[in-house]
Design an enzyme around this catalytic site. Structure first.
Site, PDB file in Angstrom:
ATOM      1  N   ASP A 123      -1.932  -1.230  10.090  1.00  0.00           N
ATOM      2  CA  ASP A 123      -2.159  -1.273   8.614  1.00  0.00           C
ATOM      3  C   ASP A 123      -2.579  -2.475   8.286  1.00  0.00           C
ATOM      4  O   ASP A 123      -3.192  -2.929   7.024  1.00  0.00           O
ATOM      5  CB  ASP A 123      -0.887  -1.165   7.905  1.00  0.00           C
ATOM      6  CG  ASP A 123      -0.411   0.334   7.922  1.00  0.00           C
ATOM      7  OD1 ASP A 123      -0.986   1.219   8.063  1.00  0.00           O
ATOM      8  OD2 ASP A 123       0.938   0.627   7.662  1.00  0.00           O
ATOM      9  N   LYS A 181       0.690  -1.281  -0.054  1.00  0.00           N
ATOM     10  CA  LYS A 181      -0.090  -0.084  -0.125  1.00  0.00           C
ATOM     11  C   LYS A 181       0.856   1.204  -0.016  1.00  0.00           C
ATOM     12  O   LYS A 181       2.270   1.299   0.539  1.00  0.00           O
ATOM     13  CB  LYS A 181      -0.836  -0.003   1.129  1.00  0.00           C
ATOM     14  CG  LYS A 181      -0.474   0.450   2.702  1.00  0.00           C
ATOM     15  CD  LYS A 181      -0.333   1.615   3.058  1.00  0.00           C
ATOM     16  CE  LYS A 181       0.780   1.751   4.258  1.00  0.00           C
ATOM     17  NZ  LYS A 181       1.844   2.811   4.272  1.00  0.00           N
TER      18      LYS A 181
END
Ligand code: C5P
Length: 317
Positions: A141, A11
């Site tokens: 995350d 990401k």
């Protein structure tokens, strides 16, 4: 029982604002996260011994409990002891493409893939929210990495609101191979330098976090406007990482001068990315910056936004 192969995408942060400190010692964040198609492959295989084994082709990836993939498997064994007793242990093979300690959630996405893969191997039938609750126990995350795509993340990063896909954009990422930045260091340093600006009470923190929903980056995404997205990239952690790592600052400046849609450091760095409207532009910018900084330690990847998180490639009998 089947073995499974999964793809675990990295990401980037399109937006990262630090709002304040939480009672649990973490920071309250307002972020916009985006999956990209730079991905690790995770292969899971049942083994007859009651153990968790990790194999990885890269020596810099730990093969013990400090690896989030290991901790994800351990968490599943703790949460579902009867399945662990019934099916035995798990062998995890990580084929690493995502650089380590790079601000790209490489470890988090491997952990997310292990949760998704064991859920299938053990036929647990967990829902996405249930998987995300387990993921939050592993790291801030990890919940995002399960579903991926484009999303607003608040709280520690675990409260997610999906946004429309933005999958027409490309990017070039640059990272010095030998440079790693500790996320804990970046947040601690930010706190010591900018702690006086933090919002203090929890009600104001929550309402401020909510503001990201009507902010200019979300508008740019809703407009599907790549140029606006590029112009509105934001990351508070640049304020502490760039002054401490002159190489990262130099790379950031080199990307800035290329005519890309925008450039920013991802997460706690040290990876810097430049947004591009086409693969051709990304290749050209990569070459331009490679010529400007001809350091063999500097690695580049051309990648594309992708609209999903963990993907199952194949169940293997
Ligand atoms: O959650 P994760 O283990 O990925 O976080 C790594 C470190 O980053 C934490 O130990 C903490 O120091 C910092 N952090 C934070 N606030 C967040 C996320 C991470 O302070 N929301």
């Amino acid at each position: 029982m089947h073995a499974y192969s999964l793809l675990a995408p990295a990401k980037i942060n399109l937006y990262l604002e630090i709002l304040g400190l939480r009672a649990d010692g973490y920071h309250e964040l307002a972020m916009i996260l985006q999956s990209i198609d730079l991905a690790d492959q995770i292969d899971l295989r049942p083994i007859s011994t009651q153990t968790i084994q990790i194999h990885c082709d890269r020596p810099e990836v730990p093969q013990d409990k400090t690896n989030l993939a290991y901790r994800a498997a351990e968490l599943m064994c703790e949460q579902f002891p009867e399945r662990f007793a019934q099916f035995g242990g798990i062998e995890i093979t990580i084929t690493k493409q995502i650089p380590v300690a790079a601000g790209l959630a490489g470890g988090s996405t491997d952990g997310a893939a292990v949760l998704v893969g064991i859920d299938m191997m053990w036929q647990l039938g967990l829902t996405q929210p249930e998987l995300q609750d387990l993921a939050a126990k592993l790291g801030s995350d990890v919940p995002f990495c399960i579903a991926g795509g484009t999303a607003i993340a608040t709280g520690r990063g675990e409260k997610l609101d999906p946004l429309p896909n933005l999958d027409s954009l490309y990017l070039v990422l640059g990272k010095y191979r030998s440079l790693e930045v500790s996320t804990a260091w970046a947040y601690q340093t930010y706190r010591s330098q900018f702690g006086h600006t933090y919002i203090q009470d929890s009600v104001s923190l929550e309402s401020r976090a909510h503001r990201v929903h009507s902010g200019s980056m979300v508008q740019a995404i809703l407009n599907q406007n790549g140029l606006q997205v590029g112009q509105r990239l934001y990351n508070d952690l640049e304020k502490v990482v760039l002054p401490s790592y002159p190489q990262v600052l130099e790379l950031r400046e080199a990307f800035y001068n290329t005519g890309a849609l925008g450039t920013m450091m991802s997460g706690s760095g040290p990876t810097v990315f430049a947004l591009c409207e086409s693969e051709k532009q990304a290749q050209e910018i990569q070459q331009q910056v490679r010529n400007e900084i001809p350091d063999p330690d500097l690695e580049f990847w051309v990648s594309r936004f992708c609209n999903q998180g963990i993907q199952v490639i194949s169940p293997v009998s």
